[in-house]
Design a protein around this motif. Structure first.
Motif, PDB file in Angstrom:
ATOM      1  N   GLY A  75       0.797  -1.222   0.000  1.00  7.44           N
ATOM      2  CA  GLY A  75       0.000   0.000   0.000  1.00  7.44           C
ATOM      3  C   GLY A  75       0.828   1.269   0.000  1.00  7.44           C
ATOM      4  N   SER A  76       2.126   1.130  -0.102  1.00  7.15           N
ATOM      5  CA  SER A  76       3.032   2.277  -0.097  1.00  7.15           C
ATOM      6  C   SER A  76       4.252   1.933  -0.937  1.00  7.15           C
ATOM      7  CB  SER A  76       3.454   2.583   1.345  1.00  7.15           C
ATOM      8  OG  SER A  76       4.472   3.551   1.367  1.00  7.15           O
ATOM      9  N   ARG A  77       4.945   2.942  -1.372  1.00  3.61           N
ATOM     10  CA  ARG A  77       6.167   2.720  -2.151  1.00  3.61           C
ATOM     11  C   ARG A  77       7.397   2.570  -1.261  1.00  3.61           C
ATOM     12  NH1 ARG A  77       6.078   4.606  -7.903  1.00  3.61           N
ATOM     13  NH2 ARG A  77       3.880   4.832  -8.363  1.00  3.61           N
ATOM     14  N   VAL A  78       7.230   2.724   0.045  1.00  4.09           N
ATOM     15  CA  VAL A  78       8.380   2.593   0.933  1.00  4.09           C
ATOM     16  C   VAL A  78       8.722   1.116   1.124  1.00  4.09           C
ATOM     17  CG1 VAL A  78       7.844   4.754   2.153  1.00  4.09           C
ATOM     18  CG2 VAL A  78       7.058   2.586   3.094  1.00  4.09           C
ATOM     19  N   SER A  79       9.972   0.862   1.430  1.00  2.00           N
ATOM     20  CA  SER A  79      10.412  -0.519   1.659  1.00  2.00           C
ATOM     21  C   SER A  79       9.804  -1.049   2.952  1.00  2.00           C
ATOM     22  CB  SER A  79      11.937  -0.577   1.738  1.00  2.00           C
ATOM     23  OG  SER A  79      12.388   0.061   2.921  1.00  2.00           O
ATOM     24  N   GLU A  80       9.857  -2.349   3.112  1.00  4.10           N
ATOM     25  CA  GLU A  80       9.351  -2.962   4.348  1.00  4.10           C
ATOM     26  C   GLU A  80      10.100  -2.426   5.556  1.00  4.10           C
ATOM     27  OE1 GLU A  80       9.959  -7.031   3.222  1.00  4.10           O
ATOM     28  OE2 GLU A  80       7.910  -7.230   2.465  1.00  4.10           O
ATOM     29  N   ARG A  81      11.410  -2.271   5.428  1.00  3.05           N
ATOM     30  CA  ARG A  81      12.225  -1.730   6.519  1.00  3.05           C
ATOM     31  C   ARG A  81      11.742  -0.335   6.909  1.00  3.05           C
ATOM     32  NH1 ARG A  81      17.318  -2.092   8.769  1.00  3.05           N
ATOM     33  NH2 ARG A  81      17.828  -3.872   7.460  1.00  3.05           N
ATOM     34  N   VAL A  82      11.559   0.514   5.923  1.00  2.14           N
ATOM     35  CA  VAL A  82      11.132   1.889   6.196  1.00  2.14           C
ATOM     36  C   VAL A  82       9.735   1.899   6.811  1.00  2.14           C
ATOM     37  CG1 VAL A  82      10.556   4.127   5.134  1.00  2.14           C
ATOM     38  CG2 VAL A  82      12.663   2.928   4.486  1.00  2.14           C
ATOM     39  N   ALA A  83       8.853   1.034   6.333  1.00  2.00           N
ATOM     40  CA  ALA A  83       7.499   0.962   6.901  1.00  2.00           C
ATOM     41  C   ALA A  83       7.558   0.613   8.387  1.00  2.00           C
ATOM     42  CB  ALA A  83       6.657  -0.061   6.140  1.00  2.00           C
ATOM     43  N   LEU A  84       8.416  -0.343   8.749  1.00  2.00           N
ATOM     44  CA  LEU A  84       8.555  -0.717  10.164  1.00  2.00           C
ATOM     45  C   LEU A  84       9.225   0.390  10.964  1.00  2.00           C
ATOM     46  CD1 LEU A  84       9.490  -4.483   9.811  1.00  2.00           C
ATOM     47  CD2 LEU A  84       7.346  -3.538  10.703  1.00  2.00           C
ATOM     48  N   GLU A  85      10.225   1.039  10.390  1.00  2.00           N
ATOM     49  CA  GLU A  85      10.877   2.155  11.082  1.00  2.00           C
ATOM     50  C   GLU A  85       9.875   3.272  11.340  1.00  2.00           C
ATOM     51  OE1 GLU A  85      14.094   3.099   8.431  1.00  2.00           O
ATOM     52  OE2 GLU A  85      15.428   1.600   9.335  1.00  2.00           O
ATOM     53  N   GLN A  86       9.058   3.597  10.330  1.00  2.00           N
ATOM     54  CA  GLN A  86       8.049   4.633  10.500  1.00  2.00           C
ATOM     55  C   GLN A  86       7.049   4.255  11.587  1.00  2.00           C
ATOM     56  OE1 GLN A  86       6.447   5.086   6.547  1.00  2.00           O
ATOM     57  NE2 GLN A  86       7.974   6.634   5.992  1.00  2.00           N
ATOM     58  N   LEU A  87       6.674   2.993  11.629  1.00  2.00           N
ATOM     59  CA  LEU A  87       5.750   2.539  12.669  1.00  2.00           C
ATOM     60  C   LEU A  87       6.366   2.743  14.054  1.00  2.00           C
ATOM     61  CD1 LEU A  87       3.181   1.164  13.698  1.00  2.00           C
ATOM     62  CD2 LEU A  87       4.331  -1.039  13.333  1.00  2.00           C
ATOM     63  N   LEU A  88       7.612   2.355  14.224  1.00  2.00           N
ATOM     64  CA  LEU A  88       8.256   2.536  15.532  1.00  2.00           C
ATOM     65  C   LEU A  88       8.303   4.008  15.913  1.00  2.00           C
ATOM     66  CD1 LEU A  88      11.202  -0.042  15.483  1.00  2.00           C
ATOM     67  CD2 LEU A  88       8.914  -0.291  16.453  1.00  2.00           C
ATOM     68  N   VAL A  89       8.603   4.869  14.959  1.00  2.00           N
ATOM     69  CA  VAL A  89       8.652   6.308  15.257  1.00  2.00           C
ATOM     70  C   VAL A  89       7.272   6.806  15.650  1.00  2.00           C
ATOM     71  CG1 VAL A  89       9.064   8.606  14.277  1.00  2.00           C
ATOM     72  CG2 VAL A  89      10.697   6.753  13.851  1.00  2.00           C
ATOM     73  N   ARG A  90       6.235   6.387  14.893  1.00  2.00           N
ATOM     74  CA  ARG A  90       4.876   6.828  15.246  1.00  2.00           C
ATOM     75  C   ARG A  90       4.476   6.333  16.630  1.00  2.00           C
ATOM     76  NH1 ARG A  90       3.862   5.703   9.793  1.00  2.00           N
ATOM     77  NH2 ARG A  90       2.999   3.669  10.281  1.00  2.00           N
ATOM     78  N   LEU A  91       4.775   5.059  16.920  1.00  2.00           N
ATOM     79  CA  LEU A  91       4.390   4.506  18.225  1.00  2.00           C
ATOM     80  C   LEU A  91       5.216   5.106  19.368  1.00  2.00           C
ATOM     81  CD1 LEU A  91       3.891   0.745  17.293  1.00  2.00           C
ATOM     82  CD2 LEU A  91       2.103   2.451  17.774  1.00  2.00           C
ATOM     83  N   SER A  92       6.366   5.629  19.053  1.00  2.00           N
ATOM     84  CA  SER A  92       7.209   6.232  20.107  1.00  2.00           C
ATOM     85  C   SER A  92       6.567   7.485  20.673  1.00  2.00           C
ATOM     86  CB  SER A  92       8.596   6.570  19.569  1.00  2.00           C
ATOM     87  OG  SER A  92       8.566   7.752  18.788  1.00  2.00           O
ATOM     88  N   GLY A  93       5.683   8.101  19.883  1.00  2.00           N
ATOM     89  CA  GLY A  93       5.030   9.316  20.340  1.00  2.00           C
ATOM     90  C   GLY A  93       5.873  10.565  20.200  1.00  2.00           C
ATOM     91  N   ARG A  94       7.063  10.423  19.671  1.00  2.00           N
ATOM     92  CA  ARG A  94       7.962  11.573  19.563  1.00  2.00           C
ATOM     93  C   ARG A  94       7.529  12.548  18.491  1.00  2.00           C
ATOM     94  NH1 ARG A  94      14.155   9.712  20.496  1.00  2.00           N
ATOM     95  NH2 ARG A  94      13.831   8.888  22.585  1.00  2.00           N
ATOM     96  N   VAL A  95       7.284  12.043  17.304  1.00  2.00           N
ATOM     97  CA  VAL A  95       6.912  12.904  16.188  1.00  2.00           C
ATOM     98  C   VAL A  95       5.878  12.192  15.343  1.00  2.00           C
ATOM     99  CG1 VAL A  95       9.133  14.101  16.026  1.00  2.00           C
ATOM    100  CG2 VAL A  95       8.784  12.008  14.740  1.00  2.00           C
ATOM    101  N   SER A  96       5.215  12.966  14.510  1.00  2.00           N
ATOM    102  CA  SER A  96       4.279  12.376  13.552  1.00  2.00           C
ATOM    103  C   SER A  96       5.034  12.066  12.273  1.00  2.00           C
ATOM    104  CB  SER A  96       3.141  13.356  13.249  1.00  2.00           C
ATOM    105  OG  SER A  96       2.388  13.578  14.417  1.00  2.00           O
ATOM    106  N   VAL A  97       4.731  10.935  11.684  1.00  2.00           N
ATOM    107  CA  VAL A  97       5.333  10.540  10.423  1.00  2.00           C
ATOM    108  C   VAL A  97       4.222  10.456   9.399  1.00  2.00           C
ATOM    109  CG1 VAL A  97       6.583   8.740   9.198  1.00  2.00           C
ATOM    110  CG2 VAL A  97       7.134   9.219  11.577  1.00  2.00           C
ATOM    111  N   ARG A  98       4.353  11.226   8.345  1.00  2.00           N
ATOM    112  CA  ARG A  98       3.346  11.185   7.275  1.00  2.00           C
ATOM    113  C   ARG A  98       4.056  10.866   5.971  1.00  2.00           C
ATOM    114  NH1 ARG A  98      -1.307  14.496   9.107  1.00  2.00           N
ATOM    115  NH2 ARG A  98      -0.601  15.432  11.042  1.00  2.00           N
ATOM    116  N   VAL A  99       3.487   9.932   5.266  1.00  2.00           N
ATOM    117  CA  VAL A  99       4.015   9.594   3.940  1.00  2.00           C
ATOM    118  C   VAL A  99       2.855   9.413   2.995  1.00  2.00           C
ATOM    119  CG1 VAL A  99       5.305   7.901   2.622  1.00  2.00           C
ATOM    120  CG2 VAL A  99       6.055   8.516   4.899  1.00  2.00           C
TER     121      VAL A  99
END
Length: 136
Positions: free
Chosen positions: A112-136
Motif C-alpha cells: 500500500g506504499s512505495r516505501v520498503s518494508e524496513r522503512v514501513a517498520l521504522e516509521q511505525l516505531l517512530v509513530r508509536l514512540s510518540g515523539r513525532v508524527s510521520v506522514r508519507v
C-alpha cells in the motif's frame, strides 16, 4: 536457535520502545531484519503488544481507570506501570491512534506504499514512540 533469538529480541525492541528508547528499538529492528526475520513476523509481534494498549486506551476513553483498563486488556501485572508511563508519555491523541498506526504499517507491508518494508517498520516505531508524527 536463530528463530528464538530474533523473537526474543523483537520483544526487547518493543519493550525498549515502550520505555521511550526509540534509538535502541531502531537498532534492534535493524539487527533483527539483518538476521532474516520476516517483516510480517515483526509486525505481528508489535501488533500483539500494542493492540492491547489500544484496547486499554479505548476502555479509558469510556471511563475505566488506566491501571484497571491495562489489566483488563491483558497487560501482565508486572508491566502495568511501564505501560501506564508509556500511554501518559505519548498522550491521549497518539494512544487513540495506535490501531490506525498498526493498520497503516500492515497496508504498507502489503504494497500500500512505495516505501520498503524496513522503512514501513521504522516509521511505525517512530509513530508509536510518540515523539513525532510521520506522514508519507
Amino acid at each position: 536457535v536463530v528463530g528464538s533469538w530474533t523473537t526474543q529480541n523483537t520483544f526487547v525492541m518493543i519493550d525498549s520502545l515502550i520505555a521511550g528508547r526509540l534509538d535502541h528499538s531502531l537498532t534492534l529492528l535493524d539487527t533483527i531484519l539483518r538476521a532474516g526475520m520476516s517483516p510480517y513476523q515483526i509486525l505481528g509481534a508489535i501488533r500483539y503488544s500494542f493492540s492491547r494498549l489500544a484496547v486499554a486506551t479505548e476502555s479509558v476513553r469510556q471511563g475505566t481507570r488506566l491501571s484497571v483498563a491495562l489489566a483488563d486488556a491483558g497487560i501482565f501485572r508486572n508491566r502495568v506501570g511501564e505501560s501506564e508511563r508509556y500511554l501518559r508519555r505519548v498522550g491521549r491523541h497518539k494512544a487513540e491512534n495506535i490501531y490506525n498506526d498498526l493498520l497503516k504499517a500492515d497496508s504498507d507491508l502489503k504494497g500500500g506504499s512505495r516505501v520498503s518494508e524496513r522503512v514501513a517498520l521504522e516509521q511505525l516505531l517512530v509513530r508509536l514512540s510518540g515523539r513525532v508524527s510521520v506522514r508519507v
